[in-house]
Design a protein around this motif. Structure first.
Motif, PDB file in Angstrom:
ATOM      1  N   PRO A 153      -7.182  18.430  83.597  1.00 43.96           N
ATOM      2  CA  PRO A 153      -8.053  17.262  83.774  1.00 43.96           C
ATOM      3  C   PRO A 153      -7.779  16.230  82.686  1.00 43.96           C
ATOM      4  O   PRO A 153      -7.231  16.550  81.625  1.00 43.96           O
ATOM      5  N   ASN A 154      -8.174  15.008  82.953  1.00 41.94           N
ATOM      6  CA  ASN A 154      -7.998  13.933  81.975  1.00 41.94           C
ATOM      7  C   ASN A 154      -9.086  14.065  80.911  1.00 41.94           C
ATOM      8  O   ASN A 154     -10.183  13.530  81.041  1.00 41.94           O
ATOM      9  N   VAL A 155      -8.766  14.797  79.845  1.00 38.61           N
ATOM     10  CA  VAL A 155      -9.766  15.087  78.819  1.00 38.61           C
ATOM     11  C   VAL A 155     -10.196  13.837  78.064  1.00 38.61           C
ATOM     12  O   VAL A 155     -11.299  13.779  77.525  1.00 38.61           O
ATOM     13  N   LEU A 156      -9.329  12.833  78.019  1.00 39.41           N
ATOM     14  CA  LEU A 156      -9.678  11.599  77.304  1.00 39.41           C
ATOM     15  C   LEU A 156     -10.741  10.801  78.056  1.00 39.41           C
ATOM     16  O   LEU A 156     -11.386   9.935  77.480  1.00 39.41           O
ATOM     17  N   GLU A 157     -10.919  11.092  79.342  1.00 42.08           N
ATOM     18  CA  GLU A 157     -11.930  10.403  80.138  1.00 42.08           C
ATOM     19  C   GLU A 157     -13.012  11.361  80.636  1.00 42.08           C
ATOM     20  O   GLU A 157     -13.774  11.046  81.546  1.00 42.08           O
ATOM     21  N   ILE A 330       1.929  22.052  63.181  1.00 37.09           N
ATOM     22  CA  ILE A 330       0.935  21.128  63.716  1.00 37.09           C
ATOM     23  C   ILE A 330       1.025  21.111  65.238  1.00 37.09           C
ATOM     24  O   ILE A 330       2.105  20.911  65.800  1.00 37.09           O
ATOM     25  N   CYS A 331      -0.124  21.318  65.881  1.00 36.12           N
ATOM     26  CA  CYS A 331      -0.198  21.269  67.351  1.00 36.12           C
ATOM     27  C   CYS A 331      -1.242  20.205  67.727  1.00 36.12           C
ATOM     28  O   CYS A 331      -2.427  20.526  67.872  1.00 36.12           O
ATOM     29  N   PRO A 332      -0.814  18.951  67.885  1.00 42.66           N
ATOM     30  CA  PRO A 332      -1.758  17.873  68.174  1.00 42.66           C
ATOM     31  C   PRO A 332      -2.035  17.670  69.662  1.00 42.66           C
ATOM     32  O   PRO A 332      -2.492  16.605  70.078  1.00 42.66           O
ATOM     33  N   SER A 333      -1.761  18.683  70.489  1.00 42.65           N
ATOM     34  CA  SER A 333      -1.909  18.557  71.937  1.00 42.65           C
ATOM     35  C   SER A 333      -3.342  18.194  72.324  1.00 42.65           C
ATOM     36  O   SER A 333      -4.306  18.649  71.700  1.00 42.65           O
ATOM     37  N   LEU A 334      -3.453  17.404  73.390  1.00 38.32           N
ATOM     38  CA  LEU A 334      -4.780  17.051  73.899  1.00 38.32           C
ATOM     39  C   LEU A 334      -5.468  18.267  74.491  1.00 38.32           C
ATOM     40  O   LEU A 334      -6.681  18.448  74.345  1.00 38.32           O
ATOM     41  N   VAL A 335      -4.711  19.099  75.184  1.00 39.01           N
ATOM     42  CA  VAL A 335      -5.257  20.321  75.760  1.00 39.01           C
ATOM     43  C   VAL A 335      -4.103  21.293  76.009  1.00 39.01           C
ATOM     44  O   VAL A 335      -3.010  20.888  76.389  1.00 39.01           O
ATOM     45  N   GLU A 336      -4.347  22.571  75.761  1.00 40.95           N
ATOM     46  CA  GLU A 336      -3.373  23.630  76.016  1.00 40.95           C
ATOM     47  C   GLU A 336      -4.138  24.847  76.540  1.00 40.95           C
ATOM     48  O   GLU A 336      -5.342  24.993  76.307  1.00 40.95           O
ATOM     49  N   ASN A 337      -3.433  25.726  77.213  1.00 41.54           N
ATOM     50  CA  ASN A 337      -4.042  26.973  77.673  1.00 41.54           C
ATOM     51  C   ASN A 337      -3.986  27.996  76.541  1.00 41.54           C
ATOM     52  O   ASN A 337      -4.967  28.221  75.842  1.00 41.54           O
TER      53      ASN A 337
END
Length: 452
Positions: A153-157, A330-337
């Motif tokens: 999903p679009n986590v930023l929104e 560093i793991c700057p991902s927006l979302v990961e499983n």
């Protein structure tokens, strides 16, 4: 018990790595399994190519004609004029999966006792999944199985359509043209909502998302992590790799990498957030960035500290050397499983700085195996880098201990073994083969985590 694992590939991204490691581990522990892919690329004896569907000449001609039309400039012009082109601000991959190339009859007529789906877009379509007449376990490597066309999903929104059903009213204002996500979701509801499927989630976060989903909230799900080979990813002295690659010994080396998306603006791997975080370091002269992956000038030209980019690396033993050269990953991902980069990192004794989103928290314990920043606060990501730099003494040992205790290969195989047997029992098939239902002979056999 014979297991068919189905995946899009046996080399490449996280799902391919997870599938290949799983099939090899299952066979190592006495469970007969093969990994079926459309096109075999590895030399593993446990990987096979799935038989393709047979289509008549007219079908192939029509498909090629349609494919060429969808790629044509005429269609692009037409969709722009009619304002029907699918446009979204969600930068994650979108897949329709309306067609598949695998011969489902071959699967149904085979002697496999169970089918374990993994990342299946382009391999088996939703309609064909419904035709499988064997017990099905679906290991989710992202949220595509219970979302629409989007793989996250679009986590930023704050996109939560997957929890509400996809309707015309909850279509995001930023999505224009054809609502592709709604179309794909409706097809999944048509073919899969009543299909008997048992799910496996590598992370607790994705299990929670499945439970909230409108599509599969009533399905059973087991939490079983991905396999990490500790005979490859383990802690060694940092000097070995730094000498080999000519990297500085007097710098704090920060690691960052992804199999794809490093160079894309606003990509889900978060490289654009990393660049901003590095600019906020108080003593930037102390740091050096080691980039795992195919980083191009549009990304490297914006790095504010000295760096070295390795290019794409697929050999896991070389990756282990690279992790061991780092002080912090560093793991700057927006979302990961359940990101393999983080799991491989802590296995090598390297603490991880990441956003507290997705399933990363299953790996990163705040101020114990790394630092979790609030999503998506760049200043906290910077704070995490500096905190790990100043509190480094106990972190490597705590990272290694967590990896060995909570991501143990025998434990993962035992969990898969139990889920497979449970699924076969529930399906009611292959009851003549009593060997399937014997208790596991593995040295570690914990009870599975079942969610009604």
């Amino acid at each position: 018990m014979k297991v068919l694992i189905v995946n899009v590939s046996d080399v490449g991204g996280g799902a391919a790595i997870a599938g290949l490691r799983l099939v090899e581990a299952l066979n190592m522990h006495g469970i007969e399994a093969v990994l079926g892919v459309p096109n075999k690329k590895s030399d593993s004896p446990y990987v096979i190519e799935l038989p393709k569907k047979r289509h008549c000449f007219f079908y192939r001609f029509w498909r090629e004609l349609c494919d060429n039309f969808w790629k044509s400039k005429s269609l692009k012009f037409l969709t722009q004029r009619l304002k029907r082109k699918f446009v979204t601000t969600n930068t994650i991959l979108h897949r329709k999966n309306f067609h598949s190339q695998t011969d489902i009859n071959w699967i149904n007529n085979s002697d496999f006792d169970i089918v374990n789906l993994h990342w299946i877009c382009g391999v088996i379509c939703n309609k064909d999944i419904a035709k499988i007449k064997k017990p099905i376990v679906w290991t989710m490597h992202d949220t595509w199985p219970f979302c629409g066309a989007e793989h996250y999903p679009n986590v930023l929104e704050n996109d939560v359509r997957y929890t509400q059903e996809y309707t015309k009213k909850n279509k995001p204002a930023s999505t224009q043209g054809i609502d592709l996500c709604r179309i794909v979701w409706k097809q999944k509801r048509k073919y899969l909502s009543n299909k008997e499927i048992i799910f496996i989630s590598p992370s607790n976060w994705e299990k929670d998302c499945l439970q909230k989903s409108s599509l599969f909230r009533n399905k059973e799900c087991f939490v079983v992590p991905n396999i990490i080979p500790h005979e490859i990813f383990y802690q060694t002295k940092k000097e070995y790799g730094r000498n080999a690659f000519g990297l500085p010994h007097d710098k704090i080396i920060l690691g960052f990498g992804a199999a794809y998306g490093i160079n894309l603006p606003n990509n889900v791997k978060g490289s654009f957030l990393l660049l901003k975080a590095l600019q906020h370091l108080k003593e930037s002269q102390k740091y050096f960035l080691l980039v795992f992956g195919d980083a191009k000038t549009e990304f490297t030209s914006k790095i504010s500290i000295p760096f070295f980019a390795t290019g794409f690396i697929s050999n896991p033993r070389i990756l282990s050397v690279l992790y061991n050269m780092c002080d912090i990953f560093i793991c700057p991902s927006l979302v990961e499983n359940l990101p393999y980069t983080c799991l491989e990192s802590i296995s090598c004794g390297v603490p991880v700085v990441a956003f507290d989103s997705g399933g990363t928290r299953d790996i990163v314990e705040h101020k114990k195996t790394g630092f979790l920043a609030s999503p998506y606060k760049i200043e906290e990501l910077t704070e995490g880098i500096e905190w790990c730099s100043n509190h480094y003494e106990d972190l490597p040992k705590q990272c290694c201990n967590k990896s060995l205790q909570e991501f143990n290969e025998a434990q993962t195989v035992s969990e898969y073994d139990r889920v497979y047997k449970y699924t076969i029992r529930k399906w009611g098939g292959v009851t003549h083969n009593k060997e399937i239902f014997k208790l596991s002979t593995l040295s570690y056999a914990p009870s599975y985590k079942e969610v009604a």
